[in-house]
Scaffold this active site. Structure first.
Site, PDB file in Angstrom:
ATOM      1  N   ASP A  61      27.911  60.751  68.708  1.00 54.52           N
ATOM      2  CA  ASP A  61      28.827  60.124  67.665  1.00 54.52           C
ATOM      3  C   ASP A  61      30.199  61.064  68.202  1.00 54.52           C
ATOM      4  O   ASP A  61      29.587  61.990  67.424  1.00 54.52           O
ATOM      5  CB  ASP A  61      28.327  59.306  66.271  1.00 54.52           C
ATOM      6  CG  ASP A  61      29.942  58.525  66.299  1.00 54.52           C
ATOM      7  OD1 ASP A  61      30.550  59.196  67.058  1.00 54.52           O
ATOM      8  OD2 ASP A  61      29.714  57.721  64.866  1.00 54.52           O
ATOM      9  N   VAL A  62      30.508  60.936  69.038  1.00 53.46           N
ATOM     10  CA  VAL A  62      31.206  61.458  69.145  1.00 53.46           C
ATOM     11  C   VAL A  62      32.372  61.509  68.364  1.00 53.46           C
ATOM     12  O   VAL A  62      33.679  62.342  69.047  1.00 53.46           O
ATOM     13  CB  VAL A  62      32.253  60.915  70.018  1.00 53.46           C
ATOM     14  CG1 VAL A  62      31.577  60.729  72.042  1.00 53.46           C
ATOM     15  CG2 VAL A  62      33.239  59.373  70.250  1.00 53.46           C
ATOM     16  N   ASN A  88      36.061  59.210  77.945  1.00 53.12           N
ATOM     17  CA  ASN A  88      35.575  57.483  78.446  1.00 53.12           C
ATOM     18  C   ASN A  88      35.099  56.949  77.473  1.00 53.12           C
ATOM     19  O   ASN A  88      35.403  55.243  77.195  1.00 53.12           O
ATOM     20  CB  ASN A  88      34.685  57.355  79.906  1.00 53.12           C
ATOM     21  CG  ASN A  88      34.243  55.786  79.853  1.00 53.12           C
ATOM     22  OD1 ASN A  88      35.112  55.701  80.400  1.00 53.12           O
ATOM     23  ND2 ASN A  88      33.630  55.820  79.205  1.00 53.12           N
ATOM     24  N   TYR A 153      43.464  49.088  68.548  1.00 49.89           N
ATOM     25  CA  TYR A 153      43.489  49.476  69.847  1.00 49.89           C
ATOM     26  C   TYR A 153      44.384  49.728  70.968  1.00 49.89           C
ATOM     27  O   TYR A 153      44.739  50.921  71.669  1.00 49.89           O
ATOM     28  CB  TYR A 153      42.311  48.022  70.071  1.00 49.89           C
ATOM     29  CG  TYR A 153      41.808  48.679  71.854  1.00 49.89           C
ATOM     30  CD1 TYR A 153      40.417  49.144  71.789  1.00 49.89           C
ATOM     31  CD2 TYR A 153      42.241  48.589  73.024  1.00 49.89           C
ATOM     32  CE1 TYR A 153      40.089  49.833  73.692  1.00 49.89           C
ATOM     33  CE2 TYR A 153      41.776  48.126  74.284  1.00 49.89           C
ATOM     34  CZ  TYR A 153      40.698  49.662  74.548  1.00 49.89           C
ATOM     35  OH  TYR A 153      40.354  49.622  75.902  1.00 49.89           O
ATOM     36  N   LYS A 157      45.435  53.457  72.426  1.00 46.21           N
ATOM     37  CA  LYS A 157      45.845  53.540  73.388  1.00 46.21           C
ATOM     38  C   LYS A 157      46.895  54.046  73.414  1.00 46.21           C
ATOM     39  O   LYS A 157      47.332  54.695  74.566  1.00 46.21           O
ATOM     40  CB  LYS A 157      44.706  52.811  74.394  1.00 46.21           C
ATOM     41  CG  LYS A 157      43.718  52.576  74.027  1.00 46.21           C
ATOM     42  CD  LYS A 157      42.585  53.713  75.010  1.00 46.21           C
ATOM     43  CE  LYS A 157      41.422  53.247  75.247  1.00 46.21           C
ATOM     44  NZ  LYS A 157      40.392  53.859  75.341  1.00 46.21           N
TER      45      LYS A 157
END
Length: 276
Positions: A61-62, A88, A153, A157
């Protein structure tokens, strides 16, 4: 940049854009470390690519900082160096803020923004040692102009794009290329699996393929650009609507109408594919 024998870490590397990026780097002769949460998917892709190049998989899990630190230690141990980091991995739950759980909102920030920041910080000493190196962050057109039903989201970003530009300035002269790819909707399951929840405004823009995104990621490692938007006209449009909100509001009804038409066509094509 010549990718032959370079070592590349790709997060979210088991499917979609991540898998396409892994395949592109494999064709170019790079060693690969593929990161994702699902071991089964990683193993399938690694088996496909091992006839071409050396591949290691790291199911993790990043958003786990300790796991991120161990990722670089493992990569250096296996390959002797880290040359390229492709951030990514992404997470997207769509809908109005009040309809989403606090856990999902937090996860979007953790995976889309916090994780790339942490991974980039941990990567820098290894990349400095490697000499010629790169960090490529996969952002989004949603990080260039606010998108309804994608507030968290879009915020994540926006933040990733700002981090990328600032980090590139900090590392100027360090032989570490830092850049962002900002694609619009794509033809992978990331956008199409839950197409009913995708905002009509999003689907007003042309879909990009995972292959094309991967191609642009490799280009960004080598060319003197901080960001590439996909497609370029959509990048121009997002800049216009961000800088001139009244223009964006004026264009929205037409764009949403186009998006609804595109959604109907995509749903019909997906239904036909599923029933064939």
């Amino acid at each position: 940049m010549n990718f032959k024998d370079k070592t590349v870490i790709v997060t979210g590397g088991s499917e979609g854009v991540g898998a396409a990026t892994a395949r592109a780097f494999a064709r170019a002769g790079a060693n690969l470390v593929l990161v994702a949460r699902t071991r089964k998917n990683l193993e399938a892709l690694a088996e496909e690519l091992r006839p071409q190049t050396r591949v290691e998989i790291v199911p993790m899990d990043v958003s786990d900082i300790d796991a991120c630190a161990n990722l670089f230690k493992k990569t250096e141990y296996e390959f002797g160096a880290v040359h390229i980091l492709v951030n990514n991995a992404g997470y997207h739950e769509r809908g109005p803020v009040e309809s989403l759980s606090a856990e999902d909102l937090g996860a979007m920030i953790d995976i889309n923004l916090k994780a790339p920041i942490v991974l980039s910080r941990l990567a820098i000493p290894y990349l400095r040692e490697a000499g010629e190196a790169a960090i490529i962050n996969v952002a989004s057109l949603a990080g260039r102009t606010p998108v309804p039903d994608a507030a968290a989201y879009s915020a994540s970003k926006f933040g990733l794009r700002a981090f990328t530009l600032a980090l590139a300035d900090e590392l100027k002269g360090a032989s570490i290329k830092v850049a962002a790819l900002s694609p619009g909707p794509n033809s992978t399951g990331y956008d199409l699996a839950k197409i009913d929840s995708v905002n009509d405004l999003t689907l007003s823009q042309p879909l990009s393929t995972a292959y094309k995104c991967a191609e642009e990621i490799l280009k960004l490692c080598a060319i003197n650009m901080l960001e590439r938007s996909m497609p370029p006209f959509s990048g121009f449009l997002t800049t216009l609507t961000y800088l001139f909100p009244p223009a964006g509001r004026a264009m929205r009804p037409l764009l949403e109408k186009k998006g609804r038409r595109v959604k109907r066509e995509l749903k019909a094509a997906l239904h036909k594919r599923a029933s064939s």
